[in-house]
Design a protein around this motif. Sequence first.
Motif, PDB file in Angstrom:
ATOM      1  N   ALA A   1       0.817  -1.215   0.000  1.00  0.00           N
ATOM      2  CA  ALA A   1       0.000   0.000   0.000  1.00  0.00           C
ATOM      3  C   ALA A   1       0.852   1.268   0.000  1.00  0.00           C
ATOM      4  CB  ALA A   1      -0.935   0.005   1.205  1.00  0.00           C
ATOM      5  N   VAL A   2       2.057   1.199   0.551  1.00  0.00           N
ATOM      6  CA  VAL A   2       2.868   2.414   0.665  1.00  0.00           C
ATOM      7  C   VAL A   2       4.104   2.432  -0.222  1.00  0.00           C
ATOM      8  CG1 VAL A   2       2.088   2.846   3.018  1.00  0.00           C
ATOM      9  CG2 VAL A   2       4.196   1.563   2.646  1.00  0.00           C
ATOM     10  N   ASP A   3       4.495   1.289  -0.764  1.00  0.00           N
ATOM     11  CA  ASP A   3       5.719   1.207  -1.562  1.00  0.00           C
ATOM     12  C   ASP A   3       5.375   1.110  -3.046  1.00  0.00           C
ATOM     13  OD1 ASP A   3       8.210   0.754  -2.652  1.00  0.00           O
ATOM     14  OD2 ASP A   3       8.642  -1.024  -1.453  1.00  0.00           O
ATOM     15  N   PRO A   4       5.717   2.129  -3.837  1.00  0.00           N
ATOM     16  CA  PRO A   4       5.367   2.115  -5.262  1.00  0.00           C
ATOM     17  C   PRO A   4       6.274   1.233  -6.120  1.00  0.00           C
ATOM     18  CG  PRO A   4       6.562   4.114  -4.765  1.00  0.00           C
ATOM     19  CD  PRO A   4       6.366   3.391  -3.444  1.00  0.00           C
ATOM     20  N   SER A   5       7.263   0.591  -5.525  1.00  0.00           N
ATOM     21  CA  SER A   5       8.182  -0.256  -6.297  1.00  0.00           C
ATOM     22  C   SER A   5       7.426  -1.393  -6.972  1.00  0.00           C
ATOM     23  CB  SER A   5       9.240  -0.871  -5.376  1.00  0.00           C
ATOM     24  OG  SER A   5       9.958   0.126  -4.716  1.00  0.00           O
ATOM     25  N   PRO A   6       7.883  -1.822  -8.133  1.00  0.00           N
ATOM     26  CA  PRO A   6       7.242  -2.956  -8.804  1.00  0.00           C
ATOM     27  C   PRO A   6       7.305  -4.215  -7.937  1.00  0.00           C
ATOM     28  CG  PRO A   6       8.759  -1.852 -10.288  1.00  0.00           C
ATOM     29  CD  PRO A   6       8.981  -1.266  -8.927  1.00  0.00           C
ATOM     30  N   MET A   7       6.286  -5.035  -8.030  1.00  0.00           N
ATOM     31  CA  MET A   7       6.256  -6.288  -7.279  1.00  0.00           C
ATOM     32  C   MET A   7       7.122  -7.337  -7.969  1.00  0.00           C
ATOM     33  SD  MET A   7       2.290  -6.909  -6.207  1.00  0.00           S
ATOM     34  CE  MET A   7       1.666  -6.821  -7.884  1.00  0.00           C
ATOM     35  N   SER A   8       7.657  -8.229  -7.166  1.00  0.00           N
ATOM     36  CA  SER A   8       8.350  -9.390  -7.721  1.00  0.00           C
ATOM     37  C   SER A   8       7.284 -10.380  -8.202  1.00  0.00           C
ATOM     38  CB  SER A   8       9.224 -10.052  -6.653  1.00  0.00           C
ATOM     39  OG  SER A   8       8.409 -10.675  -5.673  1.00  0.00           O
ATOM     40  N   GLU A   9       7.705 -11.384  -8.917  1.00  0.00           N
ATOM     41  CA  GLU A   9       6.772 -12.400  -9.398  1.00  0.00           C
ATOM     42  C   GLU A   9       6.111 -13.123  -8.224  1.00  0.00           C
ATOM     43  OE1 GLU A   9       7.027 -16.299 -12.234  1.00  0.00           O
ATOM     44  OE2 GLU A   9       8.200 -14.550 -12.824  1.00  0.00           O
ATOM     45  N   ALA A  10       6.890 -13.411  -7.184  1.00  0.00           N
ATOM     46  CA  ALA A  10       6.357 -14.092  -6.008  1.00  0.00           C
ATOM     47  C   ALA A  10       5.327 -13.208  -5.288  1.00  0.00           C
ATOM     48  CB  ALA A  10       7.487 -14.466  -5.054  1.00  0.00           C
ATOM     49  N   GLN A  11       5.603 -11.919  -5.180  1.00  0.00           N
ATOM     50  CA  GLN A  11       4.653 -11.004  -4.545  1.00  0.00           C
ATOM     51  C   GLN A  11       3.363 -10.916  -5.351  1.00  0.00           C
ATOM     52  OE1 GLN A  11       7.304  -7.601  -4.424  1.00  0.00           O
ATOM     53  NE2 GLN A  11       7.300  -7.644  -2.177  1.00  0.00           N
ATOM     54  N   ALA A  12       3.486 -10.828  -6.663  1.00  0.00           N
ATOM     55  CA  ALA A  12       2.301 -10.762  -7.519  1.00  0.00           C
ATOM     56  C   ALA A  12       1.463 -12.024  -7.382  1.00  0.00           C
ATOM     57  CB  ALA A  12       2.713 -10.536  -8.965  1.00  0.00           C
ATOM     58  N   ASP A  13       2.130 -13.170  -7.270  1.00  0.00           N
ATOM     59  CA  ASP A  13       1.422 -14.435  -7.105  1.00  0.00           C
ATOM     60  C   ASP A  13       0.662 -14.461  -5.780  1.00  0.00           C
ATOM     61  OD1 ASP A  13       0.835 -17.195  -7.935  1.00  0.00           O
ATOM     62  OD2 ASP A  13       2.117 -17.751  -6.234  1.00  0.00           O
ATOM     63  N   TRP A  14       1.320 -14.030  -4.700  1.00  0.00           N
ATOM     64  CA  TRP A  14       0.675 -14.040  -3.392  1.00  0.00           C
ATOM     65  C   TRP A  14      -0.500 -13.053  -3.370  1.00  0.00           C
ATOM     66  CZ3 TRP A  14       3.186 -12.478   1.926  1.00  0.00           C
ATOM     67  CH2 TRP A  14       2.370 -12.899   2.959  1.00  0.00           C
TER      68      TRP A  14
END
Length: 67
Positions: free
Chosen positions: A35-48
């Motif tokens: 919610a606070v970090d605009p950095s792109p998500m990793s593939e694992a984060q996107a999956d979760w």
Amino acid sequence: MTEPPFLDHRAAALALLSGTGRLSRKAGQFLGQLAVDPSPMSEAQADWLGKLLARAGLPPMAEGGAA
């Protein structure tokens, strides 16, 4: 009527955090970071995130949406 997919991970995280579903402490911390970090998500984060959205009955992330 089907809800449109989320265009960015911040909106998806905020929807999960403000929903009525139960979240683990680990999931809450993860969503708070998104919610606070605009950095792109990793593939694992996107999956979760996708799994959390599906479990909550929320729409998925848009294909090609801002990560």
